[in-house]
Design an enzyme around this catalytic site. Structure first.
Site, PDB file in Angstrom:
ATOM      1  N   HIS A  82      54.702 -52.932  28.489  1.00  0.00           N
ATOM      2  CA  HIS A  82      54.226 -51.694  29.117  1.00  0.00           C
ATOM      3  C   HIS A  82      52.959 -51.203  28.421  1.00  0.00           C
ATOM      4  O   HIS A  82      53.009 -50.387  27.500  1.00  0.00           O
ATOM      5  CB  HIS A  82      55.324 -50.633  29.035  1.00  0.00           C
ATOM      6  CG  HIS A  82      55.092 -49.443  29.893  1.00  0.00           C
ATOM      7  ND1 HIS A  82      56.122 -48.745  30.472  1.00  0.00           N
ATOM      8  CD2 HIS A  82      53.965 -48.804  30.287  1.00  0.00           C
ATOM      9  CE1 HIS A  82      55.641 -47.720  31.170  1.00  0.00           C
ATOM     10  NE2 HIS A  82      54.313 -47.746  31.062  1.00  0.00           N
ATOM     11  N   LEU A  96      45.744 -50.854  30.112  1.00  0.00           N
ATOM     12  CA  LEU A  96      44.437 -51.314  29.645  1.00  0.00           C
ATOM     13  C   LEU A  96      43.285 -50.671  30.411  1.00  0.00           C
ATOM     14  O   LEU A  96      42.124 -50.861  30.043  1.00  0.00           O
ATOM     15  CB  LEU A  96      44.355 -52.838  29.722  1.00  0.00           C
ATOM     16  CG  LEU A  96      45.334 -53.596  28.804  1.00  0.00           C
ATOM     17  CD1 LEU A  96      45.166 -55.097  28.976  1.00  0.00           C
ATOM     18  CD2 LEU A  96      45.139 -53.191  27.341  1.00  0.00           C
ATOM     19  N   ASN A 124      48.216 -49.341  37.399  1.00  0.00           N
ATOM     20  CA  ASN A 124      47.545 -48.120  37.865  1.00  0.00           C
ATOM     21  C   ASN A 124      46.095 -48.055  37.389  1.00  0.00           C
ATOM     22  O   ASN A 124      45.673 -47.121  36.707  1.00  0.00           O
ATOM     23  CB  ASN A 124      48.322 -46.865  37.471  1.00  0.00           C
ATOM     24  CG  ASN A 124      48.540 -46.743  35.967  1.00  0.00           C
ATOM     25  OD1 ASN A 124      48.429 -47.710  35.227  1.00  0.00           O
ATOM     26  ND2 ASN A 124      48.868 -45.540  35.528  1.00  0.00           N
ATOM     27  N   HIS A 152      60.423 -46.546  30.082  1.00  0.00           N
ATOM     28  CA  HIS A 152      60.444 -45.376  29.177  1.00  0.00           C
ATOM     29  C   HIS A 152      61.643 -44.445  29.369  1.00  0.00           C
ATOM     30  O   HIS A 152      61.491 -43.274  29.744  1.00  0.00           O
ATOM     31  CB  HIS A 152      59.145 -44.592  29.263  1.00  0.00           C
ATOM     32  CG  HIS A 152      58.540 -44.432  30.631  1.00  0.00           C
ATOM     33  ND1 HIS A 152      59.237 -44.014  31.729  1.00  0.00           N
ATOM     34  CD2 HIS A 152      57.268 -44.621  31.053  1.00  0.00           C
ATOM     35  CE1 HIS A 152      58.433 -43.953  32.772  1.00  0.00           C
ATOM     36  NE2 HIS A 152      57.227 -44.326  32.395  1.00  0.00           N
ATOM     37  N   ASP A 167      54.055 -48.120  26.096  1.00  0.00           N
ATOM     38  CA  ASP A 167      53.434 -47.214  27.072  1.00  0.00           C
ATOM     39  C   ASP A 167      52.094 -46.709  26.531  1.00  0.00           C
ATOM     40  O   ASP A 167      51.744 -45.528  26.685  1.00  0.00           O
ATOM     41  CB  ASP A 167      54.351 -46.052  27.428  1.00  0.00           C
ATOM     42  CG  ASP A 167      53.898 -45.298  28.694  1.00  0.00           C
ATOM     43  OD1 ASP A 167      52.944 -45.776  29.357  1.00  0.00           O
ATOM     44  OD2 ASP A 167      54.469 -44.240  28.998  1.00  0.00           O
ATOM     45  N   HIS A 224      43.281 -42.162  26.802  1.00  0.00           N
ATOM     46  CA  HIS A 224      42.525 -41.206  27.615  1.00  0.00           C
ATOM     47  C   HIS A 224      41.281 -40.784  26.842  1.00  0.00           C
ATOM     48  O   HIS A 224      41.351 -40.562  25.621  1.00  0.00           O
ATOM     49  CB  HIS A 224      43.355 -39.956  27.920  1.00  0.00           C
ATOM     50  CG  HIS A 224      44.497 -40.191  28.844  1.00  0.00           C
ATOM     51  ND1 HIS A 224      44.325 -40.476  30.193  1.00  0.00           N
ATOM     52  CD2 HIS A 224      45.841 -40.183  28.625  1.00  0.00           C
ATOM     53  CE1 HIS A 224      45.518 -40.630  30.755  1.00  0.00           C
ATOM     54  NE2 HIS A 224      46.447 -40.465  29.832  1.00  0.00           N
TER      55      HIS A 224
END
Length: 432
Positions: A60, A63, A94, A234, A307, A311
């Site tokens: 998970h 990238l 995503n 998760h 996960d 950002h």
């Protein structure tokens, strides 16, 4: 290619021995090994005090490429992975455009091969554009050069039960697995943090545990009904652990993951109003964290998955309600597992190898990773110093983003070296 002779290293915490990596494989194990004849340069490494683990596999990872190269690229993300001891990562769908076609997953796969820091296995979207309205090209992605076997709309839940059933049925044809982001959308509209007394006091919309647990319960029933494989992303609540435990007791083909931040951090950090702690699913209570650790220890939770969600600073350096969900995880995962699972005696190093290498490779159907360190196996190996201590400095991360919740925190352990098929991607803690 250089050969590497690692002296006096402990394989999974066992007695010290020598380990020879040559020709892309584990060439020999035993005391008093010598450099191989005709191997060219042989690099000797003092493994005293180090633990050798199979290369870690993350099921998970975000990238961000294509589309959000301001946050992360395949190049930078796989560098962070190598520094964290990972030799393989599964890249979530995503991106922009969404990885919902053979063309996009092949692009991500090729970018990983070109970067060379670790193997990248793209995860395909379950639905077109992550919109939850029609199935994506699951078969085409499975047949592509990327050989996709894991499908997820992570970041969004496949909330339509009929569509989820069809996806579970479809992937049976090629032994695929649907990895569900368990979040009932109607129960989490505007949700910002774990629902409880604290969310009310802080004036932040609560995210109830039942929003996660209801989807997990539904999907376990669907997976059992159609005889397919379900993986739960998760897991964050004690109730979710119990639902997965019950499904496994019934013999259903359900696996689940826990993230390092849910093992260590709790929802009281939201009192700071610092969006660095804003994540999806949210940080939960201390009791939830204890249940996750117990579930990981007894095998109810199959794996640790990072996960890793980078950002750029403008998406986090703002008020809580406007901030993006997510935090970095690749470079700190092994240290946090040591802190929460190994040092308290909940897992030994064999258990860590299972939860962070063997099991994620098995769930993702990755043949060349997640194998024990034994003669003839691919030389995917990480050397780890559990006695080291380090302070997390965000600017030192290989990631293009710096949104780590562990900034300034002292964590145990240090990845000394990572080998991908016998090639050093990290030596002495530095990228090669």
């Amino acid at each position: 290619m250089s050969a590497y002779l690692i002296r006096d290293v402990s394989i999974l915490g066992a007695d010290a021995t020598d380990l020879l990596l040559d020709g892309g494989v584990v060439a020999a194990i035993g005391a008093g090994l010598t450099a191989p004849d005709g191997s060219g340069d042989t690099v000797e490494i003092d493994g005293t005090g180090l633990v050798a683990l199979p290369g870690l596999v993350d099921l998970h990872t975000h990238l961000r490429e294509p589309g959000r190269e301001d946050a992360e690229t395949v190049e930078s993300g796989t560098q962070a992975a190598a520094l964290g001891g990972f030799t393989a990562v599964h890249a979530m769908a995503n991106t922009e455009p969404v990885a919902d076609t053979a063309g996009v997953v092949e692009q991500v796969w090729r970018l990983g091969r070109e970067a060379g820091h670790c193997d990248v296995y793209p995860i395909g979207a379950v639905t077109v554009g992550l919109q939850g309205e029609q199935l994506a090209e699951l078969g085409a992605m499975a047949d592509s050069a990327a050989r996709v076997r894991v499908f997820s709309d992570d970041g969004k839940c496949v909330s339509d039960a009929v569509l989820m059933r069809r996806a579970l049925e479809y992937v049976k044809a090629f032994d695929g697995v649907i990895a569900q982001h368990a979040q009932e959308p109607r129960l989490t509209e505007g949700a910002q943090m774990n629902e409880g007394e604290l969310s009310g006091r802080l004036g932040l919309t609560g995210w109830p545990a039942v929003a996660e647990e209801a989807i997990i319960a539904r999907d376990c029933l669907l997976a059992a009904h159609v005889g397919s494989r379900l993986h739960v992303c998760h897991v964050s609540t004690a109730g979710s652990v119990e639902i997965v435990r019950d499904a496994k007791r019934k013999g259903w083909n359900v696996t689940a993951e826990a993230c390092p931040h849910h093992l260590l951090l709790t929802d009281d950090l939201a009192e700071t109003y610092d969006p660095i702690y804003k994540v999806n699913p949210p940080l939960r209570t201390a009791a939830d964290g204890a249940a996750l650790r117990a579930g990981l220890a007894d095998g109810t939770i199959d794996i640790v998955a990072t996960d890793h969600a980078p950002h750029p600073h403008e998406d986090k350096d703002c008020e809580w309600a406007a901030a993006a969900f997510g935090m970095l995880g690749l470079e700190t995962a092994l240290s946090i597992v040591q802190e929460t699972m190994v040092d308290p005696g909940l897992l030994d190093w064999e258990g860590v190898a299972d939860r962070m290498s063997y099991a994620p490779a098995r769930i993702g159907r990755v043949a060349d990773h997640g194998q024990p360190i034994e003669v003839g196996a691919p030389a995917n190996v990480v050397l780890y110093d559990p006695a080291a201590r380090r302070t997390v400095v965000p600017s030192e991360s290989a990631s293009l983003s710096h949104n780590t919740p562990y900034a300034g925190m002292e964590l145990p352990g240090r990845v000394v070296a990572t080998f991908l098929r016998g090639t050093a991607t990290v030596l002495d803690g530095k990228l090669q």
